[in-house]
Design an enzyme around this catalytic site. Sequence first.
Site, PDB file in Angstrom:
ATOM      1  N   ASN A   5       0.871  -1.182   0.000  1.00 40.30           N
ATOM      2  CA  ASN A   5       0.000   0.000   0.000  1.00 40.30           C
ATOM      3  C   ASN A   5       0.902   1.224   0.000  1.00 40.30           C
ATOM      4  O   ASN A   5       1.535   1.524   1.008  1.00 40.30           O
ATOM      5  CB  ASN A   5      -0.885  -0.035   1.258  1.00 40.30           C
ATOM      6  CG  ASN A   5      -1.652   1.259   1.475  1.00 40.30           C
ATOM      7  OD1 ASN A   5      -1.753   2.090   0.574  1.00 40.30           O
ATOM      8  ND2 ASN A   5      -2.185   1.431   2.679  1.00 40.30           N
ATOM      9  N   TRP A   6       0.944   1.903  -1.132  1.00 38.91           N
ATOM     10  CA  TRP A   6       1.860   3.045  -1.260  1.00 38.91           C
ATOM     11  C   TRP A   6       1.330   4.307  -0.575  1.00 38.91           C
ATOM     12  O   TRP A   6       2.034   5.304  -0.500  1.00 38.91           O
ATOM     13  CB  TRP A   6       2.153   3.310  -2.736  1.00 38.91           C
ATOM     14  CG  TRP A   6       3.266   2.440  -3.270  1.00 38.91           C
ATOM     15  CD1 TRP A   6       3.722   1.260  -2.732  1.00 38.91           C
ATOM     16  CD2 TRP A   6       4.084   2.698  -4.413  1.00 38.91           C
ATOM     17  NE1 TRP A   6       4.769   0.775  -3.477  1.00 38.91           N
ATOM     18  CE2 TRP A   6       5.007   1.632  -4.522  1.00 38.91           C
ATOM     19  CE3 TRP A   6       4.120   3.714  -5.362  1.00 38.91           C
ATOM     20  CZ2 TRP A   6       5.973   1.569  -5.549  1.00 38.91           C
ATOM     21  CZ3 TRP A   6       5.072   3.647  -6.388  1.00 38.91           C
ATOM     22  CH2 TRP A   6       5.982   2.593  -6.464  1.00 38.91           C
ATOM     23  N   LYS A   7       0.077   4.285  -0.149  1.00 35.91           N
ATOM     24  CA  LYS A   7      -0.522   5.479   0.478  1.00 35.91           C
ATOM     25  C   LYS A   7      -0.311   6.693  -0.438  1.00 35.91           C
ATOM     26  O   LYS A   7      -0.317   6.532  -1.654  1.00 35.91           O
ATOM     27  CB  LYS A   7       0.046   5.672   1.880  1.00 35.91           C
ATOM     28  CG  LYS A   7      -0.037   4.374   2.708  1.00 35.91           C
ATOM     29  CD  LYS A   7       0.274   4.538   4.158  1.00 35.91           C
ATOM     30  CE  LYS A   7       0.124   3.183   4.857  1.00 35.91           C
ATOM     31  NZ  LYS A   7       0.335   3.249   6.290  1.00 35.91           N
ATOM     32  N   HIS A  49      -9.274   1.388   5.425  1.00 34.86           N
ATOM     33  CA  HIS A  49      -7.964   1.577   6.073  1.00 34.86           C
ATOM     34  C   HIS A  49      -8.110   2.576   7.224  1.00 34.86           C
ATOM     35  O   HIS A  49      -8.849   3.559   7.117  1.00 34.86           O
ATOM     36  CB  HIS A  49      -6.945   2.074   5.045  1.00 34.86           C
ATOM     37  CG  HIS A  49      -5.547   2.013   5.568  1.00 34.86           C
ATOM     38  ND1 HIS A  49      -5.056   2.944   6.439  1.00 34.86           N
ATOM     39  CD2 HIS A  49      -4.560   1.109   5.377  1.00 34.86           C
ATOM     40  CE1 HIS A  49      -3.805   2.619   6.756  1.00 34.86           C
ATOM     41  NE2 HIS A  49      -3.491   1.511   6.128  1.00 34.86           N
ATOM     42  N   GLU A  80      -6.339   4.914   8.208  1.00 31.16           N
ATOM     43  CA  GLU A  80      -6.039   6.312   7.885  1.00 31.16           C
ATOM     44  C   GLU A  80      -7.239   6.994   7.226  1.00 31.16           C
ATOM     45  O   GLU A  80      -7.458   8.192   7.402  1.00 31.16           O
ATOM     46  CB  GLU A  80      -4.784   6.376   6.997  1.00 31.16           C
ATOM     47  CG  GLU A  80      -3.536   6.031   7.813  1.00 31.16           C
ATOM     48  CD  GLU A  80      -2.367   5.512   7.009  1.00 31.16           C
ATOM     49  OE1 GLU A  80      -2.378   5.589   5.774  1.00 31.16           O
ATOM     50  OE2 GLU A  80      -1.416   5.007   7.652  1.00 31.16           O
ATOM     51  N   GLU A  84      -5.119  -4.932  11.002  1.00 30.98           N
ATOM     52  CA  GLU A  84      -4.061  -3.930  11.136  1.00 30.98           C
ATOM     53  C   GLU A  84      -4.270  -3.149  12.430  1.00 30.98           C
ATOM     54  O   GLU A  84      -5.060  -2.191  12.460  1.00 30.98           O
ATOM     55  CB  GLU A  84      -4.114  -2.941   9.972  1.00 30.98           C
ATOM     56  CG  GLU A  84      -3.869  -3.552   8.619  1.00 30.98           C
ATOM     57  CD  GLU A  84      -3.281  -2.541   7.651  1.00 30.98           C
ATOM     58  OE1 GLU A  84      -2.161  -2.751   7.205  1.00 30.98           O
ATOM     59  OE2 GLU A  84      -3.928  -1.517   7.397  1.00 30.98           O
ATOM     60  N   GLY A 143       3.004   2.093  10.793  1.00 35.99           N
ATOM     61  CA  GLY A 143       4.008   3.139  10.639  1.00 35.99           C
ATOM     62  C   GLY A 143       4.785   3.469  11.896  1.00 35.99           C
ATOM     63  O   GLY A 143       5.471   4.498  11.957  1.00 35.99           O
ATOM     64  N   SER A 156       3.679  -2.272  10.266  1.00 42.71           N
ATOM     65  CA  SER A 156       5.130  -2.355  10.469  1.00 42.71           C
ATOM     66  C   SER A 156       5.732  -3.688  10.045  1.00 42.71           C
ATOM     67  O   SER A 156       6.660  -4.188  10.689  1.00 42.71           O
ATOM     68  CB  SER A 156       5.481  -2.021  11.925  1.00 42.71           C
ATOM     69  OG  SER A 156       5.170  -0.661  12.206  1.00 42.71           O
ATOM     70  N   GLY A 159       2.964  -1.153   4.246  1.00 46.34           N
ATOM     71  CA  GLY A 159       2.994   0.257   3.869  1.00 46.34           C
ATOM     72  C   GLY A 159       4.411   0.689   3.529  1.00 46.34           C
ATOM     73  O   GLY A 159       4.887   0.508   2.409  1.00 46.34           O
ATOM     74  N   GLY A 160       5.100   1.249   4.510  1.00 50.56           N
ATOM     75  CA  GLY A 160       6.426   1.840   4.294  1.00 50.56           C
ATOM     76  C   GLY A 160       7.403   0.928   3.577  1.00 50.56           C
ATOM     77  O   GLY A 160       8.148   1.370   2.685  1.00 50.56           O
TER      78      GLY A 160
HETATM   79  P1  PGA Z   1       3.143   0.223   7.579  1.00 50.11           P
HETATM   80  O1  PGA Z   1       1.664   0.452   7.034  1.00 50.11           O
HETATM   81  O2  PGA Z   1       3.629  -1.077   6.959  1.00 50.11           O
HETATM   82  O3  PGA Z   1       3.922   1.410   7.088  1.00 50.11           O
HETATM   83  O4  PGA Z   1       3.063   0.120   9.058  1.00 50.11           O
HETATM   84  C1  PGA Z   1       0.775  -0.634   6.929  1.00 50.11           C
HETATM   85  C2  PGA Z   1      -0.554  -0.173   6.407  1.00 50.11           C
HETATM   86  O5  PGA Z   1      -1.004   0.918   6.763  1.00 50.11           O
HETATM   87  O6  PGA Z   1      -1.195  -0.899   5.636  1.00 50.11           O
END
Ligand code: PGA
Length: 239
Positions: free
Chosen positions: A8-10, A88, A90, A156, A162, A201, A222-223
């Site tokens: 997930n590149w956000k 998600h 966020e 999650e 993150g 993470s 994500g990251g």
């Molecule tokens: P993260 O994000 O791997 O950067 O913790 C995961 C996500 O939000 O799907």
Amino acid sequence: MPALIVGNWKMNGLGEDIAEIAAMAGAGAGSLWIAPPFTLIDRAVIVSAGALTIGGQDCHAATHGAHTGCVSAAMLADLGAGFVIVGHSERRRDNGERDEDVRAKAMAGQAAGLQVILCIGETRAQRDAGDTEAVLAAQLDGSLPDNADALIIAYEPVWAIGTGLTPTLADVAAAHAFIRQRLAARYGGAGHGVRLLYGGSVTPANAADLLRVEEVGGVLVGGASLTAQSLLAIAAAAP
Ligand code: PGA
């Protein structure tokens, strides 16, 4: 079933970053799905030439209409996307999305022929209060679509996203077992066929352990999904 690795590149990625997607595609690394920002989906589909499944990070619940700035599931499918992430944390936080909104988006994704990755998870305060299962149950009750077709659930924990923090493997196993039980109660036999992902993470260093946990059928990253090097290292860690 081979593990599913979803990136997930956000809100990250410009045209030059398509090179990372091309490198991921070139590695031929099994089940690799990438959700770039909307602006890169078209190019990602073209450059990955079927070697990756490309998806959206969100969709609107309606097929079309007067919703300035929004993108429908049908539009994603039209670009060649194969999946959409809904709910998600966020988006729940930044856009005030409620479980009923997430449910409508999930059903819109299914109707458009997309696989739907529906995200749930507790906050740190909810975990500390011992409310994790109650929170997961409420999110599932409120957001699950009518049927389990093309449905994937991502667990999650909000506090793990993150932050570099992850739950213990025992806590991941407990949450996934609980989710499986609720899905079986809701959908019967079809609830056993829903793939479950862990997210929060995930890195090349912890992926192998997380992917070995009972009921963890993949990871949502994500990251660590922003470069081919890091995402391919996670894919290589899959048992
Ligand atoms: P993260 O994000 O791997 O950067 O913790 C995961 C996500 O939000 O799907």
